[in-house]
Motif scaffolding. Structure first.
Motif, PDB file in Angstrom:
ATOM      1  N   VAL A  59      -2.318   0.603  -0.015  1.00  0.00           N
ATOM      2  CA  VAL A  59      -1.594  -0.644   0.263  1.00  0.00           C
ATOM      3  C   VAL A  59      -2.356  -1.357   1.378  1.00  0.00           C
ATOM      4  N   HIS A  60      -2.457  -2.703   1.283  1.00  0.00           N
ATOM      5  CA  HIS A  60      -3.207  -3.488   2.259  1.00  0.00           C
ATOM      6  C   HIS A  60      -2.369  -4.657   2.752  1.00  0.00           C
ATOM      7  N   LYS A  61      -2.592  -5.059   4.008  1.00  0.00           N
ATOM      8  CA  LYS A  61      -1.902  -6.221   4.579  1.00  0.00           C
ATOM      9  C   LYS A  61      -2.566  -7.494   4.038  1.00  0.00           C
ATOM     10  N   PHE A  62      -1.742  -8.492   3.676  1.00  0.00           N
ATOM     11  CA  PHE A  62      -2.216  -9.756   3.105  1.00  0.00           C
ATOM     12  C   PHE A  62      -1.526 -10.900   3.844  1.00  0.00           C
ATOM     13  N   ILE A  63      -2.316 -11.700   4.549  1.00  0.00           N
ATOM     14  CA  ILE A  63      -1.775 -12.804   5.351  1.00  0.00           C
ATOM     15  C   ILE A  63      -2.189 -14.125   4.713  1.00  0.00           C
ATOM     16  N   ILE A  64      -1.199 -15.014   4.518  1.00  0.00           N
ATOM     17  CA  ILE A  64      -1.472 -16.345   3.978  1.00  0.00           C
ATOM     18  C   ILE A  64      -1.302 -17.342   5.129  1.00  0.00           C
ATOM     19  N   THR A  65      -2.327 -18.132   5.367  1.00  0.00           N
ATOM     20  CA  THR A  65      -2.309 -19.163   6.389  1.00  0.00           C
ATOM     21  C   THR A  65      -3.019 -20.391   5.837  1.00  0.00           C
ATOM     22  N   GLU A  66      -3.004 -21.503   6.544  1.00  0.00           N
ATOM     23  CA  GLU A  66      -3.676 -22.690   6.039  1.00  0.00           C
ATOM     24  C   GLU A  66      -4.268 -23.526   7.150  1.00  0.00           C
ATOM     25  N   THR A  67      -5.348 -24.226   6.789  1.00  0.00           N
ATOM     26  CA  THR A  67      -6.037 -25.143   7.675  1.00  0.00           C
ATOM     27  C   THR A  67      -6.027 -26.501   6.999  1.00  0.00           C
TER      28      THR A  67
ATOM     29  N   GLY B 135      -9.197 -21.400  -0.708  1.00  0.00           N
ATOM     30  CA  GLY B 135      -9.528 -21.014   0.646  1.00  0.00           C
ATOM     31  C   GLY B 135     -10.347 -19.742   0.668  1.00  0.00           C
ATOM     32  N   GLN B 136     -10.876 -19.462   1.835  1.00  0.00           N
ATOM     33  CA  GLN B 136     -11.676 -18.263   2.018  1.00  0.00           C
ATOM     34  C   GLN B 136     -10.769 -17.044   2.088  1.00  0.00           C
ATOM     35  N   LEU B 137     -11.226 -15.956   1.518  1.00  0.00           N
ATOM     36  CA  LEU B 137     -10.526 -14.683   1.632  1.00  0.00           C
ATOM     37  C   LEU B 137     -11.366 -13.786   2.535  1.00  0.00           C
TER      38      LEU B 137
ATOM     39  N   LYS C 295      -6.564  -2.118   4.856  1.00  0.00           N
ATOM     40  CA  LYS C 295      -7.400  -3.267   5.192  1.00  0.00           C
ATOM     41  C   LYS C 295      -6.498  -4.483   5.401  1.00  0.00           C
ATOM     42  N   THR C 296      -7.008  -5.465   6.134  1.00  0.00           N
ATOM     43  CA  THR C 296      -6.275  -6.712   6.350  1.00  0.00           C
ATOM     44  C   THR C 296      -7.016  -7.841   5.664  1.00  0.00           C
ATOM     45  N   LEU C 297      -6.315  -8.532   4.771  1.00  0.00           N
ATOM     46  CA  LEU C 297      -6.868  -9.670   4.048  1.00  0.00           C
ATOM     47  C   LEU C 297      -6.202 -10.934   4.576  1.00  0.00           C
ATOM     48  N   ILE C 298      -6.991 -11.961   4.857  1.00  0.00           N
ATOM     49  CA  ILE C 298      -6.449 -13.244   5.296  1.00  0.00           C
ATOM     50  C   ILE C 298      -6.938 -14.320   4.338  1.00  0.00           C
ATOM     51  N   TRP C 299      -5.988 -14.992   3.680  1.00  0.00           N
ATOM     52  CA  TRP C 299      -6.301 -16.129   2.812  1.00  0.00           C
ATOM     53  C   TRP C 299      -6.053 -17.383   3.634  1.00  0.00           C
ATOM     54  N   ASP C 300      -7.133 -18.020   4.082  1.00  0.00           N
ATOM     55  CA  ASP C 300      -7.039 -19.252   4.856  1.00  0.00           C
ATOM     56  C   ASP C 300      -7.225 -20.421   3.901  1.00  0.00           C
ATOM     57  N   ILE C 301      -6.124 -21.062   3.542  1.00  0.00           N
ATOM     58  CA  ILE C 301      -6.129 -22.136   2.553  1.00  0.00           C
ATOM     59  C   ILE C 301      -6.617 -23.421   3.199  1.00  0.00           C
TER      60      ILE C 301
END
Length: 182
Positions: A171-179, A20-22, A2-8
């Motif tokens: 194992v899962h992909k985890f992306i950290i980004t920010e707004t 931020g939203q996950l 799965k791909t998780l994106i944490w948009d801070i």
């Protein structure tokens, strides 16, 4: 995988926590709380924006959680440069994180939810200090002040939801980004 994106999204009222939203596979599932970026310093900073991987992990302190990794040039999972044991685990607020992250159903600054009674507030702070996951932290390390407590609600419930989505083996992909600007 799965791909998780944490948009801070930075909250203007706090500099000791970021929220931020996950999103998991494009679906907004919950919020995630972490420390602000402070030059990737151990125990006081979140990881820099980038692509990471999550793997189930058993922590002596937190039990089942997810550990954050990078990959080397050969695709092997390794810990991020200069950091060890970056985890996603249940916690109530930023003072419990030491560079880790915690999920929740909602986030924000919780202002004096109990009363204006100083004695009662002191008992609340003492109770927070006596919780098993912050026994070793002095009072000033907790995100407690007269303005409020930066944190998340229902972290254990959100973590159980996360575990239900991710499972305990993959194992899962985890992306950290920010707004910026909320």
């Amino acid at each position: 995988m799965k791909t998780l994106i944490w948009d801070i999204t930075y909250l203007p009222v706090s500099n000791d926590g970021v929220f931020g939203q996950l999103n998991i596979d494009g679906k907004n599932e919950m919020v995630l709380c972490g420390l602000p970026y402070r030059s990737n310093e151990r125990n006081v900073s979140r990881l820099p924006n980038g692509i990471y991987y999550l793997k189930p992990h058993i922590s002596p302190h937190h039990g089942f959680c997810y550990k954050v990794y990078w990959t080397d040039l050969n695709g092997n999972l390794i810990e991020p440069d200069g950091r060890t044991d970056i985890l996603i685990h249940p916690a109530n607020h930023c003072g419990h994180l030491d560079g880790c992250m915690c999920p929740g159903l909602k986030h924000g600054v919780f202002t004096k939810p109990y009363s204006d009674d100083d004695e009662q507030e002191q008992r609340i702070v003492e109770r927070l200090q006596n919780q098993s996951y912050c026994d070793d932290k002095p009072l000033n390390a907790l995100s407690v002040n007269l303005k409020g407590l930066n944190g998340v609600t229902s972290s254990r419930e959100a973590f159980n939801r996360l575990k239900g989505i991710l499972g305990d083996t993959d194992v899962h992909k985890f992306i950290i980004t920010e707004t910026f600007g909320g």
